[in-house]
Scaffold this motif. Structure first.
Motif, PDB file in Angstrom:
ATOM      1  N   TRP A  87      72.112  -6.942 111.354  1.00  0.00           N
ATOM      2  CA  TRP A  87      72.331  -5.561 110.261  1.00  0.00           C
ATOM      3  C   TRP A  87      71.652  -4.661 110.337  1.00  0.00           C
ATOM      4  CZ3 TRP A  87      70.583  -3.364 105.686  1.00  0.00           C
ATOM      5  CH2 TRP A  87      71.505  -2.875 104.989  1.00  0.00           C
ATOM      6  N   ALA A  88      71.973  -3.288 110.546  1.00  0.00           N
ATOM      7  CA  ALA A  88      71.032  -2.239 110.800  1.00  0.00           C
ATOM      8  C   ALA A  88      71.495  -1.187 109.931  1.00  0.00           C
ATOM      9  CB  ALA A  88      70.909  -1.861 112.113  1.00  0.00           C
ATOM     10  N   ASP A 233      64.261  13.103 101.681  1.00  0.00           N
ATOM     11  CA  ASP A 233      64.503  14.469 101.647  1.00  0.00           C
ATOM     12  C   ASP A 233      63.664  15.502 102.336  1.00  0.00           C
ATOM     13  OD1 ASP A 233      66.361  16.596 101.115  1.00  0.00           O
ATOM     14  OD2 ASP A 233      64.957  17.007  99.335  1.00  0.00           O
ATOM     15  N   VAL A 234      62.257  14.996 102.370  1.00  0.00           N
ATOM     16  CA  VAL A 234      61.267  15.807 102.477  1.00  0.00           C
ATOM     17  C   VAL A 234      60.737  15.203 104.111  1.00  0.00           C
ATOM     18  CG1 VAL A 234      58.653  16.234 102.279  1.00  0.00           C
ATOM     19  CG2 VAL A 234      60.282  16.148 100.322  1.00  0.00           C
ATOM     20  N   VAL A 235      60.733  14.110 104.362  1.00  0.00           N
ATOM     21  CA  VAL A 235      60.193  13.667 105.594  1.00  0.00           C
ATOM     22  C   VAL A 235      61.302  12.846 106.549  1.00  0.00           C
ATOM     23  CG1 VAL A 235      57.777  13.457 104.700  1.00  0.00           C
ATOM     24  CG2 VAL A 235      59.258  11.393 105.089  1.00  0.00           C
ATOM     25  N   GLY A 236      62.338  12.521 106.044  1.00  0.00           N
ATOM     26  CA  GLY A 236      63.219  11.956 106.851  1.00  0.00           C
ATOM     27  C   GLY A 236      63.057  10.515 106.740  1.00  0.00           C
ATOM     28  N   GLY A 237      63.658   9.688 107.494  1.00  0.00           N
ATOM     29  CA  GLY A 237      63.653   8.301 107.183  1.00  0.00           C
ATOM     30  C   GLY A 237      64.266   7.612 108.344  1.00  0.00           C
ATOM     31  N   GLN A 238      63.200   6.364 108.828  1.00  0.00           N
ATOM     32  CA  GLN A 238      63.564   5.566 110.006  1.00  0.00           C
ATOM     33  C   GLN A 238      64.674   4.843 109.726  1.00  0.00           C
ATOM     34  OE1 GLN A 238      62.377   5.973 112.888  1.00  0.00           O
ATOM     35  NE2 GLN A 238      60.657   7.608 112.655  1.00  0.00           N
ATOM     36  N   GLY A 239      65.212   4.310 110.736  1.00  0.00           N
ATOM     37  CA  GLY A 239      66.211   3.152 110.602  1.00  0.00           C
ATOM     38  C   GLY A 239      65.404   1.892 110.299  1.00  0.00           C
ATOM     39  N   GLY A 292      43.689  -1.560 108.627  1.00  0.00           N
ATOM     40  CA  GLY A 292      44.070  -0.430 108.015  1.00  0.00           C
ATOM     41  C   GLY A 292      45.439  -0.191 108.772  1.00  0.00           C
ATOM     42  N   SER A 293      45.698  -0.767 109.955  1.00  0.00           N
ATOM     43  CA  SER A 293      47.066  -0.361 110.493  1.00  0.00           C
ATOM     44  C   SER A 293      48.052  -1.388 109.808  1.00  0.00           C
ATOM     45  CB  SER A 293      47.072  -0.850 111.971  1.00  0.00           C
ATOM     46  OG  SER A 293      46.596  -2.243 112.279  1.00  0.00           O
ATOM     47  N   SER A 294      47.880  -2.534 109.090  1.00  0.00           N
ATOM     48  CA  SER A 294      48.546  -3.250 108.385  1.00  0.00           C
ATOM     49  C   SER A 294      49.623  -2.668 107.655  1.00  0.00           C
ATOM     50  CB  SER A 294      47.912  -4.172 107.390  1.00  0.00           C
ATOM     51  OG  SER A 294      47.137  -5.073 107.873  1.00  0.00           O
ATOM     52  N   GLY A 295      50.826  -3.305 108.023  1.00  0.00           N
ATOM     53  CA  GLY A 295      52.127  -2.486 107.272  1.00  0.00           C
ATOM     54  C   GLY A 295      53.005  -1.694 108.199  1.00  0.00           C
ATOM     55  N   GLY A 296      51.938  -1.033 109.045  1.00  0.00           N
ATOM     56  CA  GLY A 296      52.614   0.039 109.923  1.00  0.00           C
ATOM     57  C   GLY A 296      53.941  -0.625 110.860  1.00  0.00           C
ATOM     58  N   PRO A 297      54.809   0.323 110.976  1.00  0.00           N
ATOM     59  CA  PRO A 297      56.019  -0.216 111.786  1.00  0.00           C
ATOM     60  C   PRO A 297      56.215  -0.515 112.979  1.00  0.00           C
ATOM     61  CG  PRO A 297      55.919   2.212 111.649  1.00  0.00           C
ATOM     62  CD  PRO A 297      54.709   1.652 111.488  1.00  0.00           C
ATOM     63  N   TRP A 298      56.818  -1.737 113.454  1.00  0.00           N
ATOM     64  CA  TRP A 298      57.250  -2.021 114.849  1.00  0.00           C
ATOM     65  C   TRP A 298      58.808  -1.576 115.117  1.00  0.00           C
ATOM     66  CZ3 TRP A 298      55.343  -7.133 117.356  1.00  0.00           C
ATOM     67  CH2 TRP A 298      54.369  -7.273 116.938  1.00  0.00           C
ATOM     68  N   PHE A 299      59.237  -0.915 115.989  1.00  0.00           N
ATOM     69  CA  PHE A 299      60.410  -0.301 116.197  1.00  0.00           C
ATOM     70  C   PHE A 299      61.196  -0.708 117.299  1.00  0.00           C
ATOM     71  CE2 PHE A 299      58.164   3.460 114.473  1.00  0.00           C
ATOM     72  CZ  PHE A 299      58.900   3.885 113.422  1.00  0.00           C
ATOM     73  N   GLN A 300      62.262  -1.278 117.127  1.00  0.00           N
ATOM     74  CA  GLN A 300      63.219  -1.513 118.202  1.00  0.00           C
ATOM     75  C   GLN A 300      63.924  -0.281 118.557  1.00  0.00           C
ATOM     76  OE1 GLN A 300      65.786  -4.743 118.719  1.00  0.00           O
ATOM     77  NE2 GLN A 300      64.729  -6.312 117.578  1.00  0.00           N
ATOM     78  N   GLY A 301      64.764  -0.105 119.851  1.00  0.00           N
ATOM     79  CA  GLY A 301      65.458   1.237 119.793  1.00  0.00           C
ATOM     80  C   GLY A 301      64.747   2.345 119.849  1.00  0.00           C
ATOM     81  N   GLU A 304      61.223   7.789 122.491  1.00  0.00           N
ATOM     82  CA  GLU A 304      59.941   8.873 122.471  1.00  0.00           C
ATOM     83  C   GLU A 304      60.335  10.152 122.433  1.00  0.00           C
ATOM     84  OE1 GLU A 304      59.715   5.753 126.278  1.00  0.00           O
ATOM     85  OE2 GLU A 304      61.061   6.181 124.489  1.00  0.00           O
ATOM     86  N   SER A 305      61.422  10.625 122.971  1.00  0.00           N
ATOM     87  CA  SER A 305      61.825  11.987 122.845  1.00  0.00           C
ATOM     88  C   SER A 305      61.837  12.422 121.154  1.00  0.00           C
ATOM     89  CB  SER A 305      62.904  12.461 123.572  1.00  0.00           C
ATOM     90  OG  SER A 305      64.163  11.933 123.271  1.00  0.00           O
ATOM     91  N   THR A 306      62.628  11.864 120.396  1.00  0.00           N
ATOM     92  CA  THR A 306      62.898  12.146 118.924  1.00  0.00           C
ATOM     93  C   THR A 306      61.793  11.501 118.065  1.00  0.00           C
ATOM     94  OG1 THR A 306      64.383  10.334 118.758  1.00  0.00           O
ATOM     95  CG2 THR A 306      65.463  12.288 119.527  1.00  0.00           C
ATOM     96  N   GLY A 307      61.045  10.442 118.429  1.00  0.00           N
ATOM     97  CA  GLY A 307      60.148   9.595 117.483  1.00  0.00           C
ATOM     98  C   GLY A 307      61.005   8.947 116.429  1.00  0.00           C
ATOM     99  N   MET A 308      62.237   8.341 116.803  1.00  0.00           N
ATOM    100  CA  MET A 308      63.222   7.833 115.870  1.00  0.00           C
ATOM    101  C   MET A 308      63.429   6.297 116.487  1.00  0.00           C
ATOM    102  SD  MET A 308      63.920   9.764 113.186  1.00  0.00           S
ATOM    103  CE  MET A 308      65.456   8.838 112.675  1.00  0.00           C
ATOM    104  N   GLY A 309      63.629   5.302 115.493  1.00  0.00           N
ATOM    105  CA  GLY A 309      64.052   3.908 115.937  1.00  0.00           C
ATOM    106  C   GLY A 309      64.384   3.194 114.794  1.00  0.00           C
ATOM    107  N   TRP A 310      64.493   1.951 115.033  1.00  0.00           N
ATOM    108  CA  TRP A 310      64.729   0.743 113.895  1.00  0.00           C
ATOM    109  C   TRP A 310      63.519  -0.028 113.726  1.00  0.00           C
ATOM    110  CZ3 TRP A 310      68.295   2.524 117.187  1.00  0.00           C
ATOM    111  CH2 TRP A 310      69.663   3.126 116.899  1.00  0.00           C
ATOM    112  N   VAL A 311      63.146   0.073 112.376  1.00  0.00           N
ATOM    113  CA  VAL A 311      61.722  -0.664 111.762  1.00  0.00           C
ATOM    114  C   VAL A 311      62.385  -2.201 112.053  1.00  0.00           C
ATOM    115  CG1 VAL A 311      60.382  -1.390 110.109  1.00  0.00           C
ATOM    116  CG2 VAL A 311      60.891   1.139 110.737  1.00  0.00           C
TER     117      VAL A 311
END
Length: 348
Positions: A87-88, A233-239, A292-301, A304-311
């Motif tokens: 589910w995504a 609305d301000v920063v957008g959202g990752q999948g 300090g990096s704890s909680g940072g996202p791991w992305f599937q998909g 690199e050209s858009t900086g978008m993926g699925w957490v």
């Protein structure tokens, strides 16, 4: 022989073709004997409380915050995330540039060349812009002991446009929840280009809440609107994605603040993930990010050209005896329950 581990944040990447989003809900195979509903509690109850928290986080306090130090994680016998249907939710870009003064219209387009993006990076500064420099950010909070600490987090697409995904130990540790919790997207060398977002509600899994089980080190925060606008609305959202294939190529992001890093820049790791065979059911990734990096996202998909993926996971812990590898929890049904509860919560 006991193997000591240290908790820290992480991020991951996978191929977009593996992501599936059926119309029906996922089916749980097991909830490990605990109520499948996540645990949630109020972080702030009123506008005045939020103003107090926002005013608390001066630039000096943020720069002085220490990367979260955590004890050896606890894992219960035979605990493993339950799996259901993949589910995504697809990510979305921000709707318009702000005209206010709380954040700036900073350019986020990738550079003309993506040669700096390394598919097997153990930890490099991210310099190619894109959505990730708006949606990833630092998390700041005060622990029960009174110290100011930092983690990382990610703004994700959600029904209430107000959800940040992070690690369980970044909202609660040693049986006590953190306070003064804020998210600073796009943090850059002390600058807060998109403002400081105060949490109204914090949520984690039953397993982390009850036992601090490392396999369920997952949390979400719901943040209040800022100047009349919601977070995504301000920063957008990752999948965000759940019950996806393991052992995928992933990208991890975070703001490591332990040496040799100082928390001022967004760092990424990338590579093929593997299954932990020691103390957890987590995913592993070669990565030299620190506390300090704890909680940072791991992305599937991740594109690199858009900086978008699925957490699809978050930075969680490292083993003391081998700091070359980061581990993050599998996003199964329990993680999905945390996200769904968070996106349906009232952000005001």
């Amino acid at each position: 022989m006991h193997r000591r581990v240290a908790l820290i944040p992480a991020v991951a990447l996978a191929v977009a073709g593996a992501l599936v989003s059926p119309s029906g809900p996922a089916h749980a195979s097991s909830w490990n004997g605990l109520d499948p509903r996540p645990v949630g509690w109020s972080a702030t109850d009123s506008w005045s409380q939020r103003r107090t928290v926002s005013n608390y986080w001066t630039s000096q306090r943020m720069l002085a915050a220490q990367p979260l130090s955590v004890p050896r994680p606890r894992r219960t016998a035979q605990s493993a995330p339950s799996r259901g249907n993949p589910w995504a939710v697809r990510g979305a870009s921000f709707t318009r540039q702000s005209q206010g003064t709380a954040w700036s219209a900073r350019p986020t387009k990738p550079s003309t060349s993506l040669q700096a993006v390394v598919p097997n990076s153990p930890g490099l500064r991210w310099t190619d812009g894109g959505a990730v420099v708006r949606t990833a950010g630092r998390v700041f909070f005060t622990t029960a002991e009174g110290g100011n600490a930092s983690c990382s987090g990610t703004a994700v697409t959600s029904a209430n446009e107000s959800v940040v995904i992070t690690a369980g130990h970044c909202v609660k540790l040693n049986g006590a929840s953190h306070r003064n919790w804020v998210f600073v997207p796009g943090f850059d060398n002390g600058q807060r280009p998109f403002g400081t977002w105060v949490a109204t509600r914090l949520l984690t899994t039953q397993q982390w809440n009850a036992n601090e089980d490392i396999n369920f080190d997952i949390a979400a925060a719901v943040v209040a609107p800022l100047q009349g606008r919601t977070l995504t609305d301000v920063v957008g959202g990752q999948g965000v994605a759940f019950n996806q294939p393991r052992r995928a190529q992933m990208f991890s992001f975070g703001y490591p603040a332990g040496e040799p890093f100082d928390g001022s820049r967004l760092i990424y790791c990338s590579g093929q993930t593997f299954d932990d065979t020691l103390m957890s059911r987590d995913l592993g990734l070669r990565c030299n990010m620190t506390g300090g990096s704890s909680g940072g996202p791991w992305f599937q998909g991740f594109d690199e050209s858009t900086g978008m993926g699925w957490v699809n996971s978050v930075n969680s812990f490292k083993y003391d005896q081998d700091q070359r590898f980061m581990f993050g929890p599998f996003f199964g049904n329990e993680a999905m329950a945390v996200f769904r509860a968070a996106q349906n919560a009232d952000a005001t």
